[in-house]
Scaffold this motif. Sequence first.
Motif, PDB file in Angstrom:
ATOM      1  N   ASP A   1      41.975  67.773 -58.593  1.00 47.96           N
ATOM      2  CA  ASP A   1      40.772  68.612 -58.585  1.00 47.96           C
ATOM      3  C   ASP A   1      39.511  67.742 -58.579  1.00 47.96           C
ATOM      4  O   ASP A   1      38.573  67.953 -59.348  1.00 47.96           O
ATOM      5  CB  ASP A   1      40.756  69.565 -59.781  1.00 47.96           C
ATOM      6  N   ASN A   2      39.538  66.722 -57.697  1.00 48.75           N
ATOM      7  CA  ASN A   2      38.422  65.802 -57.481  1.00 48.75           C
ATOM      8  C   ASN A   2      38.099  64.928 -58.686  1.00 48.75           C
ATOM      9  O   ASN A   2      37.047  64.280 -58.727  1.00 48.75           O
ATOM     10  CB  ASN A   2      37.159  66.567 -57.054  1.00 48.75           C
ATOM     11  N   GLU A   3      38.974  64.880 -59.656  1.00 44.61           N
ATOM     12  CA  GLU A   3      38.814  63.981 -60.802  1.00 44.61           C
ATOM     13  C   GLU A   3      39.798  62.816 -60.651  1.00 44.61           C
ATOM     14  O   GLU A   3      40.991  63.016 -60.444  1.00 44.61           O
ATOM     15  CB  GLU A   3      39.095  64.734 -62.105  1.00 44.61           C
ATOM     16  N   LEU A   4      39.294  61.588 -60.744  1.00 43.77           N
ATOM     17  CA  LEU A   4      40.140  60.407 -60.601  1.00 43.77           C
ATOM     18  C   LEU A   4      41.119  60.324 -61.770  1.00 43.77           C
ATOM     19  O   LEU A   4      40.711  60.272 -62.931  1.00 43.77           O
ATOM     20  CB  LEU A   4      39.279  59.142 -60.547  1.00 43.77           C
ATOM     21  N   VAL A   5      42.424  60.308 -61.476  1.00 48.59           N
ATOM     22  CA  VAL A   5      43.434  60.254 -62.525  1.00 48.59           C
ATOM     23  C   VAL A   5      44.291  58.994 -62.451  1.00 48.59           C
ATOM     24  O   VAL A   5      45.051  58.706 -63.372  1.00 48.59           O
ATOM     25  CB  VAL A   5      44.347  61.504 -62.466  1.00 48.59           C
TER      26      VAL A   5
ATOM     27  N   ILE B   1      46.270  65.892 -43.502  1.00 46.87           N
ATOM     28  CA  ILE B   1      45.729  64.604 -43.099  1.00 46.87           C
ATOM     29  C   ILE B   1      44.329  64.814 -42.524  1.00 46.87           C
ATOM     30  O   ILE B   1      44.076  65.763 -41.788  1.00 46.87           O
ATOM     31  CB  ILE B   1      46.645  63.931 -42.053  1.00 46.87           C
ATOM     32  N   ASP B   2      43.411  63.931 -42.881  1.00 48.53           N
ATOM     33  CA  ASP B   2      42.034  64.004 -42.394  1.00 48.53           C
ATOM     34  C   ASP B   2      42.000  63.659 -40.901  1.00 48.53           C
ATOM     35  O   ASP B   2      41.907  62.497 -40.508  1.00 48.53           O
ATOM     36  CB  ASP B   2      41.165  63.029 -43.197  1.00 48.53           C
TER      37      ASP B   2
ATOM     38  N   MET C   1      44.073  76.540 -62.144  1.00 49.94           N
ATOM     39  CA  MET C   1      44.124  77.672 -61.225  1.00 49.94           C
ATOM     40  C   MET C   1      44.102  77.213 -59.769  1.00 49.94           C
ATOM     41  O   MET C   1      44.931  77.585 -58.958  1.00 49.94           O
ATOM     42  CB  MET C   1      42.962  78.615 -61.514  1.00 49.94           C
ATOM     43  N   ASN C   2      43.132  76.391 -59.405  1.00 52.93           N
ATOM     44  CA  ASN C   2      43.012  75.898 -58.037  1.00 52.93           C
ATOM     45  C   ASN C   2      43.300  74.400 -58.025  1.00 52.93           C
ATOM     46  O   ASN C   2      42.492  73.605 -58.507  1.00 52.93           O
ATOM     47  CB  ASN C   2      41.600  76.173 -57.492  1.00 52.93           C
ATOM     48  N   MET C   3      44.431  74.067 -57.498  1.00 54.13           N
ATOM     49  CA  MET C   3      44.870  72.678 -57.582  1.00 54.13           C
ATOM     50  C   MET C   3      44.641  71.954 -56.267  1.00 54.13           C
ATOM     51  O   MET C   3      44.909  72.471 -55.192  1.00 54.13           O
ATOM     52  CB  MET C   3      46.353  72.608 -57.940  1.00 54.13           C
ATOM     53  N   SER C   4      44.163  70.719 -56.372  1.00 57.00           N
ATOM     54  CA  SER C   4      44.010  69.859 -55.214  1.00 57.00           C
ATOM     55  C   SER C   4      44.405  68.446 -55.624  1.00 57.00           C
ATOM     56  O   SER C   4      43.788  67.858 -56.511  1.00 57.00           O
ATOM     57  CB  SER C   4      42.571  69.883 -54.700  1.00 57.00           C
ATOM     58  N   ILE C   5      45.444  67.919 -54.989  1.00 56.11           N
ATOM     59  CA  ILE C   5      45.898  66.547 -55.238  1.00 56.11           C
ATOM     60  C   ILE C   5      45.593  65.730 -53.992  1.00 56.11           C
ATOM     61  O   ILE C   5      45.992  66.106 -52.887  1.00 56.11           O
ATOM     62  CB  ILE C   5      47.403  66.495 -55.557  1.00 56.11           C
ATOM     63  N   LYS C   6      44.884  64.618 -54.158  1.00 56.68           N
ATOM     64  CA  LYS C   6      44.525  63.774 -53.025  1.00 56.68           C
ATOM     65  C   LYS C   6      44.975  62.334 -53.267  1.00 56.68           C
ATOM     66  O   LYS C   6      44.793  61.797 -54.363  1.00 56.68           O
ATOM     67  CB  LYS C   6      43.015  63.776 -52.791  1.00 56.68           C
TER      68      LYS C   6
ATOM     69  N   ALA D   1      40.727  57.047 -46.000  1.00 58.09           N
ATOM     70  CA  ALA D   1      41.569  58.097 -45.431  1.00 58.09           C
ATOM     71  C   ALA D   1      42.157  58.948 -46.550  1.00 58.09           C
ATOM     72  O   ALA D   1      42.533  58.436 -47.602  1.00 58.09           O
ATOM     73  CB  ALA D   1      42.683  57.474 -44.585  1.00 58.09           C
ATOM     74  N   TYR D   2      42.224  60.271 -46.308  1.00 56.72           N
ATOM     75  CA  TYR D   2      42.660  61.220 -47.326  1.00 56.72           C
ATOM     76  C   TYR D   2      44.010  61.829 -46.949  1.00 56.72           C
ATOM     77  O   TYR D   2      44.229  62.210 -45.800  1.00 56.72           O
ATOM     78  CB  TYR D   2      41.634  62.350 -47.484  1.00 56.72           C
ATOM     79  N   LEU D   3      44.881  61.916 -47.940  1.00 57.50           N
ATOM     80  CA  LEU D   3      46.136  62.659 -47.813  1.00 57.50           C
ATOM     81  C   LEU D   3      46.114  63.683 -48.937  1.00 57.50           C
ATOM     82  O   LEU D   3      46.132  63.339 -50.112  1.00 57.50           O
ATOM     83  CB  LEU D   3      47.338  61.719 -47.954  1.00 57.50           C
TER      84      LEU D   3
END
Length: 463
Positions: A309-313, A224-225, A335-340, A270-272
């Motif tokens: 990975d910072n791409e809007l899906v 959480i931010d 390889m490096n995953m980030s889900i927001k 706000a980011y989760l």
Amino acid sequence: MPMHAIVTIKEECNKQISCEVDIRYTTDVNHCLYDYGFLNVWYTCKKILDFSCDFESVLCNWSPEHDENRFKWKRGNRIDYLYTPSVDHTSASTTGKYVYIYAAGSKLDDIANLESGEIVAVEQQCLSFWYFTTNSRDSVFVYQNEKELVDLSDKEEEKWHHIQIYLEKNSYDSFKLVFKVVRGNGWKKHYGAISIDDILIENQNCNSLILNCDFESNSCDWNIDEFNKYVWKRQNGQPPFYHTGQTTDHSTASDSGNYMYLSSTVDTIAYLEFQNVNLHVSGNFCLTFWYHMYHDEDYEMERLNVTFDNELVWTDYANQDNKWKRAMIDLQNRMNMSIKFIGILGSNWWNDIDIAIDDISLAEGTCTGLFYHEDNCVQLDEKTPEETKCPKGYLNITNSRLSFDPEKRECTKIYDQTKNHLLKECENRDNSQKCVFDFSTEKSSHPGCYQLYEFQIMHTCEG
């Protein structure tokens, strides 16, 4: 060609006018020149079975079987304030549907069954469903054919419970699932309704999700931010303002269940985030979550974005119905995953605007319930035929592909005939059998089309 094979040719043919050399077995197993080429196979297998059902519009081929019309399973929603769930499990709303049995007017030992059709058995299968009861009088069982899987009697508690059962293959090729209710003696016990929702039957082990978070006990390492005044918070029950937000979580559809919640009266983002997840999986997988965005007035100042990975899906915005909604997103591992999850709220000084999230999960395969299988470089000179990973009943033949390596231009017609023949064989097999790609007949009929290499060797002669 491997260098040591070339050396062998030079040694055997040294200063000869003509020579014949067999080099097939002069190399090790990793570099050997085989007699025949390779097969590449691509196909899909069903993961989610047809009898999986949320009962929102149909029974999904589940059949109510009963002794008398007065005692049977029905599809619907609240019929009695005291006995049936006020909301379904799927959307946690008063308009959602489930199946239930209400025992008023029944007689002792009356029996009512809810039966599936025939299900093809495989080695790994799991049954899960959500169960709600206000009935402590009647006996409730789940059967796989004649085998009792679980006794749900005396589990009275007025909230939705998740039940998972591993389905053993045993000795049968197919089976039926049965929810059986036996009318009990109500002299000292409470009679009421028995309800079932969101039946899921999958061709995989139970608890096979890569990631699964219902926020009941913690935030599951979602970051959480903390630098933002307006942040996602874990909470239960209804939000402070009665005309906005949800009244329950999604998991249990109760006011004691937890979810993640974002609320504000001013502009905020706000980011989760779940970052650098170490997923031991390749290829396709599915991100699923439930969200709630509701206000009694039509605002367009709230938005929920999901980035990978910072791409809007995925994105949704503005006022939605007063119920939990499901979102499913097909993704591919990196390889490096980030889900927001990014909650965006606009200014609304006279009232709160809010967004809620619950039940986030990651699963292998696609969101349509398919597993992709690909086998490359299967040796055609092996004696063991290639067998599919799933029975024909779960094999999607229309999306299957076969190719050969190498493919010779003059053999195109032969390859097409072979592919059509083999796929037709798979369609004609019994649903419980696996499809077998056996090329022995084709290889013997047209050996020249399946031989791996043809060599032209150039050399120079002295004097």
